[in-house]
Design an enzyme around this catalytic site. Structure first.
Site, PDB file in Angstrom:
ATOM      1  N   HIS A 207      16.207  50.777  75.982  1.00  0.00           N
ATOM      2  CA  HIS A 207      14.596  51.070  75.984  1.00  0.00           C
ATOM      3  C   HIS A 207      13.989  51.140  74.471  1.00  0.00           C
ATOM      4  O   HIS A 207      13.371  50.442  74.022  1.00  0.00           O
ATOM      5  CB  HIS A 207      13.856  52.087  76.574  1.00  0.00           C
ATOM      6  CG  HIS A 207      14.524  52.069  78.311  1.00  0.00           C
ATOM      7  ND1 HIS A 207      14.891  53.247  79.038  1.00  0.00           N
ATOM      8  CD2 HIS A 207      14.217  51.079  79.157  1.00  0.00           C
ATOM      9  CE1 HIS A 207      14.945  52.836  80.214  1.00  0.00           C
ATOM     10  NE2 HIS A 207      14.900  51.692  80.233  1.00  0.00           N
TER      11      HIS A 207
ATOM     12  N   LYS B  34      11.646  54.167  94.757  1.00  0.00           N
ATOM     13  CA  LYS B  34      12.931  54.439  94.162  1.00  0.00           C
ATOM     14  C   LYS B  34      13.677  55.975  94.627  1.00  0.00           C
ATOM     15  O   LYS B  34      12.507  56.567  94.956  1.00  0.00           O
ATOM     16  CB  LYS B  34      12.911  54.509  92.751  1.00  0.00           C
ATOM     17  CG  LYS B  34      12.829  53.202  92.088  1.00  0.00           C
ATOM     18  CD  LYS B  34      13.439  53.399  90.708  1.00  0.00           C
ATOM     19  CE  LYS B  34      13.584  51.853  90.192  1.00  0.00           C
ATOM     20  NZ  LYS B  34      14.242  51.485  88.957  1.00  0.00           N
TER      21      LYS B  34
ATOM     22  N   ARG C  62      18.436  42.262  80.789  1.00  0.00           N
ATOM     23  CA  ARG C  62      20.008  42.409  80.593  1.00  0.00           C
ATOM     24  C   ARG C  62      20.723  41.361  81.073  1.00  0.00           C
ATOM     25  O   ARG C  62      20.720  40.226  80.515  1.00  0.00           O
ATOM     26  CB  ARG C  62      20.404  43.378  81.160  1.00  0.00           C
ATOM     27  CG  ARG C  62      20.173  44.725  80.062  1.00  0.00           C
ATOM     28  CD  ARG C  62      20.156  46.097  80.941  1.00  0.00           C
ATOM     29  NE  ARG C  62      19.197  45.963  82.058  1.00  0.00           N
ATOM     30  CZ  ARG C  62      18.916  47.161  82.747  1.00  0.00           C
ATOM     31  NH1 ARG C  62      19.327  48.383  82.388  1.00  0.00           N
ATOM     32  NH2 ARG C  62      18.132  46.934  83.783  1.00  0.00           N
TER      33      ARG C  62
ATOM     34  N   SER D 128      19.221  53.302  82.964  1.00  0.00           N
ATOM     35  CA  SER D 128      19.037  54.297  83.292  1.00  0.00           C
ATOM     36  C   SER D 128      19.787  54.865  84.656  1.00  0.00           C
ATOM     37  O   SER D 128      20.423  56.096  84.581  1.00  0.00           O
ATOM     38  CB  SER D 128      17.611  54.797  83.729  1.00  0.00           C
ATOM     39  OG  SER D 128      16.625  54.470  82.537  1.00  0.00           O
TER      40      SER D 128
END
Ligand code: ADP
Length: 161
Positions: free
Chosen positions: A17, A41, A91, A129
Site C-alpha cells: 500500500h 469482511k 496485483r 493484508s
C-alpha cells in the site's frame, strides 16, 4: 487541483500500500487514504481507529496525504470530498476481476467518477493484508512486509493478555 481517493480496508496497511501512496503522491496534488469499514469482511484484526493511526504514522513523510475513515457508499464519500478520482492498486488477475466490477458499479452509480489503477511495485505483487494476517495467526514474522509502526502495534497486541 488533482485530488485522489485511495479507499481500502488497510487491515493492516502493508509495504505494498505504501508503495502505491508514495508513487501516487508524485502524480496528484492531494491523496486521501480512506479507511473503509466493510461489514461483509470477516472480523477485522485492527479497529478502524487503530488502522487510521497506523496509516497516519507511516505516511507522515508524505506531505500531500491525508488519512480519513468512512462507512457507506464510496461514490457518495468521493463526492463529499469534492473529488472524482478513485485510485486502486492492482496485483494479479484475481484483483482485476473484482476491481473491474467495482469500478463499473461506481461508474453506474456516478458516471463522473473515474477509477484508475496503479500496478503493484515489483517487490509487492504477492503482498496482501490477508496474507499478513494469516502469517500472524500462526505466529510468523512480518517485519519485511509491513511498516515499522504496524510491526510495533502487532507486538503490543501480542503481549496483551
Ligand atoms: P480492500 O478494499 O479490498 O479491502 P485492501 O485494503 O486490501 O483492499 O487494499 C486497498 C487497495 O490497495 C486495493 O486497491 C488493493 O488492490 C491495493 N493493494 C493491496 N495490496 C497491494 C499491493 N501489494 N500492491 C498494490 N496494491 C495493493
Amino acid at each position: 487541483m488533482r485530488k485522489v481517493i485511495c479507499p481500502g480496508s488497510f487491515d493492516p496497511v502493508t509495504n505494498g500500500h505504501l508503495d502505491i501512496f508514495q508513487r501516487a503522491s508524485e502524480m496528484f496534488d492531494e491523496i486521501v487514504v480512506a479507511v473503509f469499514h466493510n461489514p461483509n469482511k470477516e472480523k477485522a484484526m485492527f479497529s478502524m481507529q487503530e488502522r487510521v493511526d497506523m496509516l497516519q504514522e507511516c505516511t507522515r513523510d508524505i506531505a500531500n496525504i491525508k488519512v480519513d475513515a468512512f462507512t457507506g457508499l464510496l461514490h457518495e464519500y468521493v463526492r463529499g470530498q469534492n473529488a472524482n478520482v478513485v485510485l486502486r492498486g492492482l496485483r494479479a488477475l484475481t484483483d482485476f476481476e473484482y476491481e473491474f466490477q467495482r469500478a463499473l458499479m461506481i461508474k453506474k452509480l456516478d458516471p463522473d467518477i473515474e477509477t484508475i489503477f496503479m500496478m503493484t511495485g515489483t517487490d509487492y505483487s504477492f503482498l496482501s493484508s490477508t496474507g499478513v494476517r494469516e502469517i500472524l495467526a500462526f505466529g510468523g514474522c512480518v517485519s519485511e512486509l509491513v511498516p515499522e509502526c504496524v510491526e510495533k502495534k502487532i507486538k503490543e497486541k501480542q503481549v496483551q493478555p
